[in-house]
Design an enzyme around this catalytic site. Structure first.
Site, short mmCIF file in Angstrom:
data_model
loop_
_atom_site.label_atom_id
_atom_site.label_comp_id
_atom_site.label_asym_id
_atom_site.label_seq_id
_atom_site.Cartn_x
_atom_site.Cartn_y
_atom_site.Cartn_z
N GLY A 203 0.80 -1.22 0.00
CA GLY A 203 0.00 0.00 0.00
C GLY A 203 0.83 1.27 0.00
CB THR A 204 -0.16 4.72 -0.96
OG1 THR A 204 -0.71 4.27 -2.20
CG2 THR A 204 0.55 6.05 -1.19
CG ASN B 29 -6.40 11.67 -3.29
OD1 ASN B 29 -5.50 12.48 -3.47
ND2 ASN B 29 -6.22 10.55 -2.60
CG HIS C 103 10.93 -5.44 -45.34
ND1 HIS C 103 12.20 -5.76 -45.68
CD2 HIS C 103 10.48 -6.47 -44.60
CE1 HIS C 103 12.51 -6.95 -45.19
NE2 HIS C 103 11.48 -7.39 -44.53
#
Length: 400
Positions: free
Chosen positions: A82-83, A161, A312
């Protein structure tokens, strides 16, 4: 002030592009996403602290110990949770106020500047038409944050947010008190709730500039489009007399553009790349280092990473080709649905509406096609996978 940049995640929604590289090193406009984040912060940051995890050594090798003269420290988030958990790792280095940005978000420099100028703890918000898919922030009469609620059915405001913050070092105490969410992660929004419940003010920085969370392959194309809109013509490589360059085209030192090539900018051709003869490039395209676009090839609005080859008789539109991809002669990419609906792509096993009317294919590193292959819109081919000659590919291709 410190700039804490979160760059530890695996980027599973970006696969196959992140099979062999961390998401912050994915290129947009010829440079890694994380460097664009650094550019946005550079004027207000005295030291960067980069939180690394998945393939962290790749990030360290690319960035080194400084960026444009600003020192860089690294901390590891070995087991992402998690953050808040990611930010917590920076506590080993940070001893003063700091801003937090993800290593894969595209914002203008006004955002970190506003966070740096705010008082104490701060959260960045932006107005959105439909806030139900975001964390939604409510504001007190004094302009500070009153609450934040995740993905509400009945949003109290239209302020989403942004996922960018400024904190005083005391936030680490509150992160330590943060419990795991129902998702099994330590959420920074729960930490903000703890700050509010203890009577701390959280300033709200309202931002209305560029904001793109680059989490899925088509968003990398969008980032490339946005950044190339600012490119200016700069031709330093070798360009044949018979080539035509229109608009904002960059040909770096060491790049070669051969006879009969027609380029409509914005297009960037990086060092070591070769284009032509008789190729057509247009629309927010980057030909990466040592990549090759050959005879009678058209490339439109695409990213070709280093050493990719379309030698090509092929068409590539609205696509991302990873490192060392090789397309056999006559490979054609479809980038438009005939029913005019937006193209869908599979992300983590689920079909997702990309919202893009035009979207081609995403090929992982070292993917290859045989001659006369047709690739349908929205197809992904895994790193190292191959497609046999003459096949029409309607579904994603995994590596055997």
């Amino acid at each position: 002030m410190y700039g804490v940049v979160l760059a530890a995640g695996q980027g599973t929604r970006m696969r196959p592009l992140t099979d062999r590289r961390p998401k912050p090193l994915l290129p947009a406009a010829g440079r890694p996403l994380v460097e664009h984040v650094f550019d946005a912060c550079i004027d207000v940051v005295d030291e960067f602290v980069v939180v690394v995890g998945y393939r962290g050594e790749d990030v360290i090798d690319r960035l080194g110990d400084a960026y444009r003269g600003t020192p860089i420290s690294y901390v590891e988030q070995a087991d992402p949770a998690g953050t808040a958990h990611a930010i917590e790792q920076a506590g080993a280095v940070v001893d003063d106020r700091f801003i937090v940005l993800n290593g894969d978000v595209l914002v203008d420099s006004a955002l970190p500047a506003s966070l740096a100028a705010a008082d104490g703890h701060a959260i960045a918000t932006t107005p959105v038409e439909d806030p139900r898919s975001y964390g939604v922030v409510s504001i007190d009469a004094d302009g500070s944050m009153a609450s934040i609620v995740e993905k509400p059915d009945d949003p109290p405001t239209n302020l989403a947010n942004v996922g960018c913050y400024a904190f005083e070092p005391e936030v680490f105490e509150y992160i330590d008190r943060t419990e795991k969410s129902d998702r099994g992660e330590y959420e920074i929004t729960d930490t903000l709730d703890l700050l509010l419940s203890d009577g701390h003010d959280v300033s709200v920085v309202e931002y209305d500039g560029r904001w793109l969370d680059v989490g899925r392959p088509w968003e990398l194309l969008r980032a490339n489009e946005l950044l190339l809109a600012d490119v200016e013509r700069d031709v330093r490589g070798t360009v044949a007399e018979g080539a035509q360059l229109e608009g904002d085209v960059v040909v770096e030192d060491g790049a070669t553009v051969r006879d009969g090539v027609h380029i409509e900018g914005p297009v960037v051709i990086m060092s070591g790349a070769e284009v032509g003869p008789n190729a057509y490039l247009r629309g927010a395209t980057v030909v990466g280092p040592d990549a090759h676009v050959g005879h009678a090839v058209e490339v439109k609005n695409s990213i070709l990473m280093s050493d990719a080859a379309v030698p090509h008789l092929s068409y590539v539109g609205d696509s991302v080709l990873g490192r060392d991809v090789n397309l056999g002669a006559g490979t054609k990419v479809a980038n438009l649905r005939h029913d005019d609906s937006s193209v869908e792509m599979t992300v983590k096993g689920e079909r997702v509406d990309t919202g893009r009317r035009k979207l081609g294919v995403v090929l992982g590193d070292e993917a290859k096609t045989g001659i006369n292959v047709s690739l349908n819109a929205g197809v992904k081919i895994a790193s190292g996978a191959g497609v046999r000659p003459g096949e029409t590919v309607m579904r994603d291709v995994d590596r055997d």
